[in-house]
Design a protein around this motif. Structure first.
Motif, short mmCIF file in Angstrom:
data_model
loop_
_atom_site.label_atom_id
_atom_site.label_comp_id
_atom_site.label_asym_id
_atom_site.label_seq_id
_atom_site.Cartn_x
_atom_site.Cartn_y
_atom_site.Cartn_z
N HIS A 166 0.83 -1.20 0.00
CA HIS A 166 0.00 0.00 0.00
C HIS A 166 0.87 1.26 0.00
O HIS A 166 0.65 2.19 -0.77
N LEU A 167 1.90 1.26 0.86
CA LEU A 167 2.76 2.43 0.99
C LEU A 167 3.60 2.65 -0.26
O LEU A 167 3.83 3.80 -0.67
N ALA A 168 4.03 1.54 -0.87
CA ALA A 168 4.89 1.65 -2.06
C ALA A 168 4.16 2.36 -3.18
O ALA A 168 4.77 3.01 -4.03
N ALA A 169 2.82 2.25 -3.16
CA ALA A 169 2.03 2.83 -4.26
C ALA A 169 1.72 4.31 -4.04
O ALA A 169 1.11 4.94 -4.88
N LEU A 170 2.13 4.87 -2.86
CA LEU A 170 1.78 6.26 -2.55
C LEU A 170 3.02 7.15 -2.54
O LEU A 170 4.13 6.68 -2.26
N ALA A 171 2.81 8.43 -2.83
CA ALA A 171 3.92 9.38 -2.75
C ALA A 171 3.97 9.95 -1.34
O ALA A 171 3.29 10.92 -1.03
N THR A 172 4.72 9.32 -0.46
CA THR A 172 4.79 9.76 0.93
C THR A 172 6.02 10.61 1.20
O THR A 172 6.15 11.20 2.26
N GLY A 173 6.95 10.62 0.24
CA GLY A 173 8.21 11.31 0.49
C GLY A 173 9.12 10.48 1.39
O GLY A 173 10.18 10.94 1.79
N ARG A 191 10.83 -2.70 0.44
CA ARG A 191 9.94 -3.50 -0.41
C ARG A 191 10.10 -4.96 -0.04
O ARG A 191 11.18 -5.40 0.37
N LEU A 192 9.00 -5.70 -0.23
CA LEU A 192 9.01 -7.12 0.10
C LEU A 192 9.57 -7.90 -1.10
O LEU A 192 9.23 -7.61 -2.24
N VAL A 193 10.46 -8.87 -0.83
CA VAL A 193 11.02 -9.68 -1.91
C VAL A 193 10.49 -11.11 -1.77
O VAL A 193 10.60 -11.71 -0.69
N HIS A 219 -1.18 10.10 7.16
CA HIS A 219 -2.07 10.39 6.02
C HIS A 219 -2.12 9.19 5.09
O HIS A 219 -3.19 8.78 4.63
N ALA A 220 -0.93 8.62 4.82
CA ALA A 220 -0.85 7.48 3.89
C ALA A 220 -1.61 6.28 4.45
O ALA A 220 -2.13 5.46 3.69
N GLU A 236 -7.08 -0.78 5.42
CA GLU A 236 -7.81 -1.66 6.33
C GLU A 236 -7.28 -3.08 6.24
O GLU A 236 -6.83 -3.52 5.18
N HIS A 237 -7.32 -3.77 7.34
CA HIS A 237 -6.91 -5.18 7.36
C HIS A 237 -7.48 -5.76 8.65
O HIS A 237 -7.34 -5.15 9.72
N THR A 238 -8.13 -6.89 8.58
CA THR A 238 -8.78 -7.44 9.78
C THR A 238 -7.76 -7.70 10.89
O THR A 238 -8.07 -7.55 12.07
N ALA A 239 -6.54 -8.08 10.50
CA ALA A 239 -5.54 -8.41 11.52
C ALA A 239 -5.14 -7.20 12.36
O ALA A 239 -4.58 -7.34 13.44
#
Ligand code: PMP
Length: 764
Positions: free
Chosen positions: A72-79, A84-86, A141-142, A147-150
């Motif tokens: 989710h975070l990788a897809a946003l411009a957070t500065g 990243r997950l490998v 903000h990001a 949401e995630h049930t966990a």
């Protein structure tokens, strides 16, 4: 989660997992972790990946939550740069592997993010602290909408569930439990339903916050292991809890973070109000969890990383007025209706306040709270107050406050009615004085007290002339300015009036007489002038000179001077406005150190701890001379509220042993200052009696050339270091020290240590 269930893989195991699962042949290094195991994988060029092996009890869905969040975070411009997950060669993002213990552990691989932990960057600049706030706000903000049930889980690091940590309170010793109790009680009173919720990061501790190599900007937040659905404000609360660690001014540091955050994600008023309580709850949870974990896994150093600084911080915060940090944050976020900028306050003063009044310091202080021996400013800084001789029993003393408030709510009238407080007060006050000082007049200030003393002396003697000591100050009325060489010989002064005679200040450091006979020789001037001028109505003198530069008189001086004055038909007035009420330490009144009994004693400043009050005490004989039919009425003097305040001050001096504290702490400080003098040539003289002390600065110990400019710079530097002092004396080169009498040894150590530093900085 069980720390004992942390995985126990070796570096060789980790290297094998990297090779087998990810096809990576890299060097392996262990990284610290509370409950998981992390290994850094590096090649010749530097760090590349982090291999993460989760705690045996970690739920798969929580790891999935972390993975989804990273995506989710990788897809946003957070500065911000998040890892990243490998995926493994198998295509799996989470791979179960068997441990030596036969249990299954989940393994993941994340890319390495460059940066240094904020904990290892020192000091934290204001810009860095603001960047922390701003970056965290962008992170929050990001997270909005993720949401995630966990995330809806009961986590002991979630501040909503801090009671899970506070259960371990019983592992702490009682003084430590006592330190935490008020913070935990504040947490218990929080109104959680007024705080906006969402998925939060929940772990902006200074080992997880990554900073760029210049140490000025936040680049990332690591470790999503504590992500949870909770009040969003907890993220900021946790960040400031850690930002306050090891700071000389923790609230000012926190205020920078809050300001940075508020600019990007404005806080609601409820969030602002809850912030400090949540931050301190996090610190409490941290020390409770550390105590618990230490009891379970002795030897894991990571558990204790922030333990000592957290305790130091909690112990410091416990001494602050509890509402002050919240007020500072409210000001930062614009929720304090009374708050105005220092610039606006200064401008109003300039425009509307009589201009004959200066502000202390080139950059004036904006103080909003006082407690005991400390003052607290609007920006989050605390100062050790070494000059306020009015807040005698300590700023905002609860017993004085209560006495004033209680009486004010009942009755405040004048002294034409009977009242218990008045009767009790004059009984208690006269009991501190030797006979024949037994008749009291209650007034509203030191100036009013000295004014009345003048009238008493003149009525009693039928004379007009007054003897005063050089450099003295006795008050702000026109009659008293005429009796104050400090004023009439100073800027704007009109010189000595005809009815005033100036006695030389009996100063054995700088004056003409310095030997063992100095007392007699200075007193001989008094006799001499009395003979030449025909004798005064009164000799008005402090028993140790304040404005004269904290000057103590040689042995026998006042006894001989009083004898000469009395022989010439005058009365002796002791101005104890600065020096009275136990400050001298060895005695309740400074005149007692000179083994004399004055005919009139005047009192003010400390008498009611800041409530405007003054007193004159004299003999029956002098009082009778004054009672010629003309009434002495004082609208406010002796009112029941003032008497209640005065009584509370006498109670506190007695019950808290403040006179004895003045003696012991004063002696300790005097010895420390004399020790400083052995290393710092500008200290020409150190003198003191109880908590009334002076340090005289000179450019040359032989010529005694005064170091006024240096003294003023020293005072400014001390303010930067958090200690308030000021200069005095006709040559402006004496540092005066006259703190509230609750000033203790630890305060003396702070003063001495900072003075040493400031002297080195200023007088290099
Ligand atoms: N006497 C002395 C020795 C003082 O220091 C002062 C105040 N600095 C006064 C009298 C006058 O007191 P007040 O300002 O309360 O009128």
């Amino acid at each position: 989660m069980n720390v004992a269930a942390a995985p126990k893989f070796t570096e060789v195991d980790a290297a094998r997992l990297a090779r087998e699962l990810y096809g990576l042949s890299l060097a392996v290094e262990p990284l610290p972790s509370e409950r998981d195991q992390n290994f850094l994988l590096r090649d010749a060029a530097g760090p590349r990946f982090v291999l993460k092996i989760a705690n045996r009890e970690e739920a798969l869905e929580v790891l999935d939550l972390q993975n989804k969040l990273l995506a989710h975070l990788a897809a946003l411009a957070t500065g911000l740069a998040f890892p990243r997950l490998v995926a493994a060669r198998s295509g799996l993002e989470i791979t179960p592997v068997g441990g030596d213990d036969g249990a299954a552990y989940f393994v993941r691989l994340l890319t390495w993010v460059d940066g240094v932990p904020m904990a290892s960057v020192q000091p934290h600049s204001a810009a860095l602290l603001r960047s922390l706030g701003g970056s965290l706000a962008r992170f929050d903000h990001a997270l909005t909408g993720f949401e995630h049930t966990a995330a809806h889980r009961t986590l002991y690091w979630d501040l909503r569930h801090a009671s899970l940590a506070f259960r371990h309170l019983n592992l702490l010793s009682e003084p430590r439990r006592g330190t935490l109790r008020p913070f935990i009680e504040a947490w218990e009173a929080l109104a959680w339903d007024r705080l906006p919720t969402g998925v939060i990061y929940n772990d902006a501790n200074d080992y997880n916050v990554l900073v760029d190599s210049a140490g000025t900007r936040i680049v990332s937040f690591l470790d999503l292991g504590d992500v949870v659905h909770s009040a969003v404000i907890c993220d900021l609360a946790i960040a400031i809890a850690y930002a306050m660690l090891d700071k000389p001014d923790p609230i000012a540091a926190a205020a920078e973070v809050v300001a940075g955050y508020h600019q990007v994600r404005p806080l609601s008023e409820d969030e602002t109000n809850a912030l400090y309580t949540l931050a301190t709850a996090r610190l409490c949870a941290s020390v409770c969890n550390a105590a618990h974990q230490a009891s379970q896994a002795p030897g894991n150093d990571y558990l204790n990383i922030s333990n000592r600084p957290a305790w130091d911080l909690l112990e410091t915060l416990a001494t602050f007025p509890p509402d002050w940090p919240r007020e500072v944050f409210r000001r930062v976020c614009g929720y304090s209706p009374e708050a105005r900028t220092s610039a606006s306050l200064a401008q109003t003063r300039r425009r509307m306040l009589g201009p004959s009044l200066s502000l202390s310091y080139s950059e004036p202080l904006h103080i909003i709270r006082g407690l005991r021996q400390h003052l607290y400013d609007a920006g989050g800084r605390r100062y050790l107050d070494c000059v306020n001789n009015v807040a005698h029993v300590g700023h905002a003393h609860p017993r004085v406050n209560e006495a004033i408030a209680r009486q004010m709510a009942l009755l405040n009238t004048n002294t034409r009615y009977l009242h218990e407080h008045l009767a009790e007060y004059i009984e208690r006050l006269t009991a501190t004085l030797p006979p024949p000082l037994s008749v009291v007049y209650l007034v509203c200030s030191g100036s009013e007290a000295n004014e009345l003393a003048l009238r008493l002396a003149r009525a009693h003697t039928g004379r007009d002339r007054i003897f005063v000591l050089d450099a003295a100050y006795h008050g702000n009325t026109s009659a008293l300015v005429d009796l104050s060489p400090y004023k009439f010989n100073g800027k704007g002064g009109r010189g000595k009036p005809a009815h005033v005679e100036i006695m030389p200040l009996p100063d054995v450091y700088r004056g003409p007489y310095r030997g063992p006979d100095a007392g007699a020789r200075y007193a001989a001037h008094v006799a001499d002038i009395a003979e030449r001028t025909g004798g005064p109505a009164a000799f008005l003198a402090e028993s140790a000179s304040g404005c004269g530069g904290q000057v103590f008189f040689p042995r026998g001086y006042l006894a001989e001077a009083f004898a000469a004055v009395r022989a010439a038909g005058g009365v002796c007035v002791a101005d104890e406005v600065q020096t009275g009420f136990g400050r001298a330490g060895s005695h309740f009144w400074m005149f007692q150190t000179q083994r004399v009994v004055p005919d009139i004693v005047t009192m003010g400043k400390p008498i009611a701890n800041g409530h405007p009050m003054g007193a004159v005490v004299t003999t029956r004989e002098i009082a009778d001379s004054f009672a010629n039919g003309m009434e002495y009425f004082n609208t406010f003097g002796g009112n029941p509220v003032s008497c209640a305040a005065g009584l509370a001050v006498l109670d506190v001096i007695r019950d808290e042993g403040l006179q004895e504290n003045a003696r012991a702490t004063g002696d300790y400080l005097l010895a420390g200052l004399r020790d400083l003098a052995t290393r710092h040539p500008p200290i020409g003289d150190v003198r003191g009696c109880g908590l009334f002390l002076g340090v005289e600065l000179v450019r040359d110990r032989k010529t005694l050339e005064p170091a006024a400019e240096e003294a003023s710079q020293l005072v400014d530097r001390m303010k930067e270091l958090g200690v308030l002092l000021s200069t005095d004396g006709p040559l402006h080169n004496v540092i005066k020290i006259k703190p509230p009498l609750v000033f203790d040894r630890a305060d003396a150590d702070v003063l001495l240590e900072r003075l040493e530093k400031a002297l080195s900085d200023v007088c290099r």
